[in-house]
Write a protein that holds these residues in place. Structure first.
Motif, PDB file in Angstrom:
ATOM      1  N   MET A   1       0.842  -1.184   0.000  1.00  0.00           N
ATOM      2  CA  MET A   1       0.000   0.000   0.000  1.00  0.00           C
ATOM      3  C   MET A   1       0.887   1.247   0.000  1.00  0.00           C
ATOM      4  SD  MET A   1      -3.114  -0.860   2.599  1.00  0.00           S
ATOM      5  CE  MET A   1      -2.146  -1.695   3.852  1.00  0.00           C
ATOM      6  N   VAL A   2       0.479   2.228  -0.743  1.00  0.00           N
ATOM      7  CA  VAL A   2       1.207   3.484  -0.800  1.00  0.00           C
ATOM      8  C   VAL A   2       0.584   4.438   0.218  1.00  0.00           C
ATOM      9  CG1 VAL A   2       1.874   5.379  -2.311  1.00  0.00           C
ATOM     10  CG2 VAL A   2       1.664   3.078  -3.246  1.00  0.00           C
ATOM     11  N   ASN A   3       1.421   5.086   1.035  1.00  0.00           N
ATOM     12  CA  ASN A   3       0.915   5.946   2.099  1.00  0.00           C
ATOM     13  C   ASN A   3       0.013   7.067   1.601  1.00  0.00           C
ATOM     14  OD1 ASN A   3       2.021   4.462   4.142  1.00  0.00           O
ATOM     15  ND2 ASN A   3       3.891   5.666   4.251  1.00  0.00           N
ATOM     16  N   GLU A   4       0.312   7.649   0.425  1.00  0.00           N
ATOM     17  CA  GLU A   4      -0.524   8.719  -0.104  1.00  0.00           C
ATOM     18  C   GLU A   4      -1.927   8.191  -0.411  1.00  0.00           C
ATOM     19  OE1 GLU A   4       2.624   8.048  -1.925  1.00  0.00           O
ATOM     20  OE2 GLU A   4       3.512   9.241  -0.334  1.00  0.00           O
ATOM     21  N   ALA A   5      -1.986   7.003  -0.977  1.00  0.00           N
ATOM     22  CA  ALA A   5      -3.276   6.396  -1.299  1.00  0.00           C
ATOM     23  C   ALA A   5      -4.045   6.071  -0.018  1.00  0.00           C
ATOM     24  CB  ALA A   5      -3.080   5.142  -2.136  1.00  0.00           C
ATOM     25  N   LEU A   6      -3.334   5.608   1.000  1.00  0.00           N
ATOM     26  CA  LEU A   6      -3.978   5.285   2.278  1.00  0.00           C
ATOM     27  C   LEU A   6      -4.640   6.500   2.896  1.00  0.00           C
ATOM     28  CD1 LEU A   6      -1.441   2.898   4.010  1.00  0.00           C
ATOM     29  CD2 LEU A   6      -3.803   2.395   3.438  1.00  0.00           C
ATOM     30  N   ALA A   7      -4.002   7.636   2.797  1.00  0.00           N
ATOM     31  CA  ALA A   7      -4.526   8.860   3.406  1.00  0.00           C
ATOM     32  C   ALA A   7      -5.889   9.236   2.827  1.00  0.00           C
ATOM     33  CB  ALA A   7      -3.539  10.000   3.219  1.00  0.00           C
ATOM     34  N   MET A   8      -6.154   8.819   1.601  1.00  0.00           N
ATOM     35  CA  MET A   8      -7.402   9.170   0.930  1.00  0.00           C
ATOM     36  C   MET A   8      -8.516   8.151   1.183  1.00  0.00           C
ATOM     37  SD  MET A   8      -6.437  11.967  -0.395  1.00  0.00           S
ATOM     38  CE  MET A   8      -7.761  12.389  -1.489  1.00  0.00           C
ATOM     39  N   MET A   9      -8.178   7.021   1.798  1.00  0.00           N
ATOM     40  CA  MET A   9      -9.161   5.946   1.992  1.00  0.00           C
ATOM     41  C   MET A   9      -9.970   6.128   3.271  1.00  0.00           C
ATOM     42  SD  MET A   9      -7.049   2.515   1.146  1.00  0.00           S
ATOM     43  CE  MET A   9      -6.353   2.192  -0.450  1.00  0.00           C
ATOM     44  N   LEU A  43      -1.023  -3.091   9.592  1.00  0.00           N
ATOM     45  CA  LEU A  43      -1.929  -2.216  10.341  1.00  0.00           C
ATOM     46  C   LEU A  43      -1.232  -0.929  10.772  1.00  0.00           C
ATOM     47  CD1 LEU A  43      -3.871  -4.849  12.455  1.00  0.00           C
ATOM     48  CD2 LEU A  43      -4.826  -3.374  10.658  1.00  0.00           C
ATOM     49  N   ASP A  44       0.026  -1.038  11.172  1.00  0.00           N
ATOM     50  CA  ASP A  44       0.771   0.144  11.601  1.00  0.00           C
ATOM     51  C   ASP A  44       0.910   1.146  10.451  1.00  0.00           C
ATOM     52  OD1 ASP A  44       2.299   1.374  13.830  1.00  0.00           O
ATOM     53  OD2 ASP A  44       3.944   1.239  12.379  1.00  0.00           O
ATOM     54  N   GLN A  45       1.102   0.638   9.240  1.00  0.00           N
ATOM     55  CA  GLN A  45       1.195   1.523   8.071  1.00  0.00           C
ATOM     56  C   GLN A  45      -0.153   2.152   7.726  1.00  0.00           C
ATOM     57  OE1 GLN A  45       3.340  -0.154   4.630  1.00  0.00           O
ATOM     58  NE2 GLN A  45       4.015  -1.741   6.062  1.00  0.00           N
ATOM     59  N   ALA A  46      -1.229   1.410   7.942  1.00  0.00           N
ATOM     60  CA  ALA A  46      -2.552   1.868   7.525  1.00  0.00           C
ATOM     61  C   ALA A  46      -3.161   2.911   8.461  1.00  0.00           C
ATOM     62  CB  ALA A  46      -3.499   0.671   7.396  1.00  0.00           C
ATOM     63  N   PHE A  47      -2.858   2.802   9.765  1.00  0.00           N
ATOM     64  CA  PHE A  47      -3.537   3.653  10.747  1.00  0.00           C
ATOM     65  C   PHE A  47      -2.517   4.456  11.552  1.00  0.00           C
ATOM     66  CE2 PHE A  47      -6.406   0.141   9.835  1.00  0.00           C
ATOM     67  CZ  PHE A  47      -7.562   0.830   9.513  1.00  0.00           C
ATOM     68  N   ASP A  48      -2.299   5.681  11.133  1.00  0.00           N
ATOM     69  CA  ASP A  48      -1.267   6.489  11.782  1.00  0.00           C
ATOM     70  C   ASP A  48      -1.667   7.028  13.148  1.00  0.00           C
ATOM     71  OD1 ASP A  48      -3.083   8.344  10.843  1.00  0.00           O
ATOM     72  OD2 ASP A  48      -1.642   9.466   9.647  1.00  0.00           O
ATOM     73  N   SER A  49      -2.934   6.905  13.526  1.00  0.00           N
ATOM     74  CA  SER A  49      -3.349   7.371  14.854  1.00  0.00           C
ATOM     75  C   SER A  49      -3.111   6.315  15.934  1.00  0.00           C
ATOM     76  CB  SER A  49      -4.820   7.785  14.848  1.00  0.00           C
ATOM     77  OG  SER A  49      -5.644   6.664  14.592  1.00  0.00           O
TER      78      SER A  49
END
Length: 165
Positions: A1-9, A43-49
């Motif tokens: 997964m690309v972090n920029e794409a994740l931010a938009m999901m 999961l750590d990459q997907a959820f930065d909170s």
């Protein structure tokens, strides 16, 4: 997964990605520790909170002696508690009951274990093997109140079943 794409999901879309990626990457991998480490990474990459993401594993040696205790397993974050008795804290409650614990405010949870004082909300999901035996609990902590909800519980339960059953 690309972090920029994740931010938009949306949250749901992130979970769908994580589940899909975990199933694909772990296809044919028999080692439980490798499976746990991979889940933590995704999961750590997907959820930065989330500032703490990991597993507490059922201690098989102690279990054989009649003692129900969890020991820290693969995780990412600050130093975690090393051992947690079943029934103690949020992780111990999930282990003892076999039910996911969603805690919007850990300060209101009786017997909460403060491994890191920054924790304000937490979710803990029991992890079972194919035989239905509890092998671990998945734990995540956030500095924000109310980070986790029923959507997280449902998707994390799906993920644990897809990876460990």
């Amino acid at each position: 997964m690309v972090n920029e794409a994740l931010a938009m999901m949306s949250k749901g879309e992130k979970y769908q990605e994580v589940i899909r990626d975990a199933v694909a990457v772990l296809d044919g991998e028999p080692d439980v520790t490798a499976r746990m480490a991979t889940v933590v990474s995704l999961l750590d990459q997907a959820f930065d909170s989330w500032f703490w993401t990991g597993f507490y594993v059922v201690d098989k040696v102690k279990k054989s002696a009649g003692i129900n205790e969890l020991v820290v397993g693969p995780y990412n974050g600050t130093l975690g508690c090393l051992r947690i008795a079943f029934g103690r804290g949020v992780c111990g409650a999930a282990a003892a009951t076999g039910q996911t614990q969603v805690v919007p405010d850990v300060h209101a949870f009786a017997d909460h274990i403060a491994c890191d004082s920054r924790s304000n909300s937490e979710i803990v999901v029991p992890v079972f093997d194919a035989a239905g035996e509890l092998i671990a609990v998945f734990d995540s902590d956030s500095e924000s109140f109310g980070t986790y909800d029923a959507e997280d519980a449902e998707n994390l339960e799906k993920l644990m079943k897809a990876v460990f059953v």
